[in-house]
Scaffold this active site. Structure first.
Site, mmCIF file in Angstrom:
data_model
loop_
_atom_site.group_PDB
_atom_site.id
_atom_site.type_symbol
_atom_site.label_atom_id
_atom_site.label_comp_id
_atom_site.label_asym_id
_atom_site.label_seq_id
_atom_site.Cartn_x
_atom_site.Cartn_y
_atom_site.Cartn_z
ATOM 1 C CG ASN A 1 -51.868 -1.942 -66.915
ATOM 2 O OD1 ASN A 1 -51.511 -0.985 -67.610
ATOM 3 N ND2 ASN A 1 -53.065 -2.492 -67.036
ATOM 4 C CB ILE B 1 -48.654 -0.088 -69.858
ATOM 5 C CG1 ILE B 1 -48.879 -1.378 -69.052
ATOM 6 C CG2 ILE B 1 -47.623 -0.247 -70.969
ATOM 7 C CD1 ILE B 1 -47.734 -2.253 -68.821
ATOM 8 C CB CYS C 1 -56.432 3.884 -72.079
ATOM 9 S SG CYS C 1 -54.895 3.474 -71.222
ATOM 10 C CE LYS D 1 -60.532 -2.959 -73.556
ATOM 11 N NZ LYS D 1 -59.232 -3.602 -73.695
ATOM 12 C CB THR E 1 -57.780 -1.920 -66.400
ATOM 13 O OG1 THR E 1 -57.392 -0.676 -66.999
ATOM 14 C CG2 THR E 1 -57.014 -3.050 -67.046
HETATM 15 C C1 LIG Z 1 -50.468 -5.144 -69.050
HETATM 16 C C2 LIG Z 1 -51.757 -4.705 -69.664
HETATM 17 C C3 LIG Z 1 -51.749 -3.908 -70.813
HETATM 18 C C4 LIG Z 1 -52.934 -3.501 -71.395
HETATM 19 N N1 LIG Z 1 -52.898 -2.741 -72.534
HETATM 20 C C5 LIG Z 1 -54.069 -2.395 -73.149
HETATM 21 C C6 LIG Z 1 -54.053 -1.675 -74.365
HETATM 22 O O1 LIG Z 1 -53.011 -1.366 -74.940
HETATM 23 N N2 LIG Z 1 -55.263 -1.353 -74.915
HETATM 24 C C7 LIG Z 1 -56.463 -1.702 -74.345
HETATM 25 O O2 LIG Z 1 -57.525 -1.388 -74.896
HETATM 26 N N3 LIG Z 1 -56.482 -2.401 -73.185
HETATM 27 C C8 LIG Z 1 -55.337 -2.754 -72.589
HETATM 28 N N4 LIG Z 1 -55.360 -3.482 -71.429
HETATM 29 C C9 LIG Z 1 -56.676 -3.897 -70.867
HETATM 30 C C10 LIG Z 1 -57.070 -5.285 -71.360
HETATM 31 O O3 LIG Z 1 -57.215 -5.320 -72.753
HETATM 32 C C11 LIG Z 1 -58.389 -5.761 -70.681
HETATM 33 O O4 LIG Z 1 -59.434 -4.887 -71.035
HETATM 34 C C12 LIG Z 1 -58.267 -5.795 -69.170
HETATM 35 O O5 LIG Z 1 -56.988 -6.240 -68.763
HETATM 36 C C13 LIG Z 1 -59.328 -6.696 -68.529
HETATM 37 O O6 LIG Z 1 -59.176 -8.028 -68.939
HETATM 38 P P1 LIG Z 1 -58.408 -9.138 -68.043
HETATM 39 O O7 LIG Z 1 -58.967 -9.040 -66.651
HETATM 40 O O8 LIG Z 1 -58.716 -10.442 -68.727
HETATM 41 O O9 LIG Z 1 -56.970 -8.798 -68.094
HETATM 42 C C14 LIG Z 1 -54.183 -3.901 -70.825
HETATM 43 C C15 LIG Z 1 -54.185 -4.704 -69.683
HETATM 44 C C16 LIG Z 1 -53.002 -5.115 -69.105
HETATM 45 C C17 LIG Z 1 -53.048 -6.000 -67.877
#
Ligand SMILES: Cc1cc2nc3c(=O)[nH]c(=O)nc-3n(C[C@H](O)[C@H](O)[C@H](O)COP(=O)(O)O)c2cc1C
Length: 312
Positions: free
Chosen positions: A70, A72, A131, A165, A193
């Site tokens: 992503n 975003i 991020c 984080k 991510t």
């Molecule tokens: C679509 C999307 C939007 C995300 N937006 C944020 C965000 O606004 N703030 C943040 O700290 N992490 C954000 N993340 C990261 C997630 O919080 C998480 O750390 C990351 O996706 C890993 O976890 P997962 O593999 O279970 O998705 C986002 C991830 C995705 C996929």
């Protein structure tokens, strides 16, 4: 009252379950919540910034065989709009909110934290220091000095729990966790991510409008697990593990590696009921083995080093 087996402690915060959504991946207000969110340890909201911003150019999401990439870029209308228009809609319904903030300087982390911590329904503030999709000169979690100053600036404005984080891409994540601890964080969330990309073969250009993005989902689970284990070896901060968690087995792995709680992200895109199922699965498992979450945290120890095998 008999304490629930799922209770977990993140510093001074007692949560009814170790399971909660990962920031940016689950918005209970955008559609009817498919289950009772009181079961969650906390409701973690999408990151906001001090000033309004559009986010990155579309397309913002690409599917991969084992997750999502992503870009975003945290589109949002800024702190003032969030506090006056958005936050009240959450606080009317839930009293265990974790707000996530992304700043472009230590001062911004301080301002965001100061304002948001006034709300009693906000039980903790997650500092998104990692991020990969913002136009940072340097990602705060990649620079020990910036990391320290950002957390310190937030710490000075609030007594509420601060979750830092963190991000991969540093020589020692363990060292960054100790920096976060010294600067005043109460817990660290590991990991965000991981920088990644996808290419549109028809044009030869990056598939995502932002060029690169962040990889999430099952592909990153073993990496996130190693990151949690490393932080647990270096720091005494409670850890919230996140990255590719889909199943009960994944949760147990993270608890064993040293996490006291976990966040579920991409799995909720596959199935919005994932967290509800996982809470049930965890409850059944803990009952069957007669133990609590706390009993499982940090069970995995380093294997003892063995000497070289003697050849005959
Ligand atoms: C679509 C999307 C939007 C995300 N937006 C944020 C965000 O606004 N703030 C943040 O700290 N992490 C954000 N993340 C990261 C997630 O919080 C998480 O750390 C990351 O996706 C890993 O976890 P997962 O593999 O279970 O998705 C986002 C991830 C995705 C996929």
């Amino acid at each position: 009252m008999i304490p629930s087996r799922q209770h977990t402690q993140i510093g001074s915060l007692s949560l009814c379950s170790p399971i909660m959504p990962a920031s940016g991946t689950f918005d209970p207000l955008s559609s009817l919540p498919p289950f009772d969110l009181e079961q969650l340890g906390a409701v973690v909201l999408k990151s906001i910034t001090l000033h309004p911003q559009w986010g990155n150019a579309p397309p913002r999401l690409a599917e991969t065989p084992s997750g999502l990439v992503n870009s975003i870029g945290i589109p949002n209308r800024g702190l003032t709009h969030f506090v006056t228009e958005v936050l009240p809609r959450y606080t009317q319904r839930w009293s265990h909110l974790v707000v996530s903030v992304a700043g472009y300087s230590p001062e911004e982390y301080g301002l965001l934290t100061k304002t948001l911590s006034r709300n009693p329904a906000v039980i903790a503030i997650e500092l998104n220091l990692s991020c990969p999709n913002l136009s940072y000169h340097v990602i705060p979690a990649h620079d020990p000095v910036l990391l320290k100053e950002s957390i310190h600036a937030a710490r000075e404005t609030t007594a509420k729990p601060l979750w830092a984080k963190l991000a991969l891409g540093v020589p020692s994540l363990g060292k960054m966790a100790t920096v976060a601890e010294t600067a005043g964080a109460d817990a660290c969330t590991v990991i965000n991510t991981i920088s990644a990309m996808a290419i549109d073969q028809s044009t030869g250009t990056p598939l995502l409008g932002g060029g690169t993005g962040g990889l999430s989902g099952p592909a990153i689970k073993p990496i996130a697990l190693a990151a949690v284990f490393e932080v647990a070896q270096h720091s005494t901060l409670p850890i919230i593990g996140v990255g590719g968690i889909m199943t009960l087995q994944d949760i147990l792995d993270f608890l064993y590696a040293g996490a006291s709680a976990v966040q579920i992200g991409t799995a909720s895109f596959y199935d919005p009921l994932t967290m509800a199922h996982l809470i049930q699965d965890l409850e059944s498992y803990l009952g069957s083995v007669q133990c609590t979450v706390a009993d499982l945290v940090g069970r995995t120890q380093k294997r003892p080093q063995t000497g070289p095998v003697e050849r005959t």
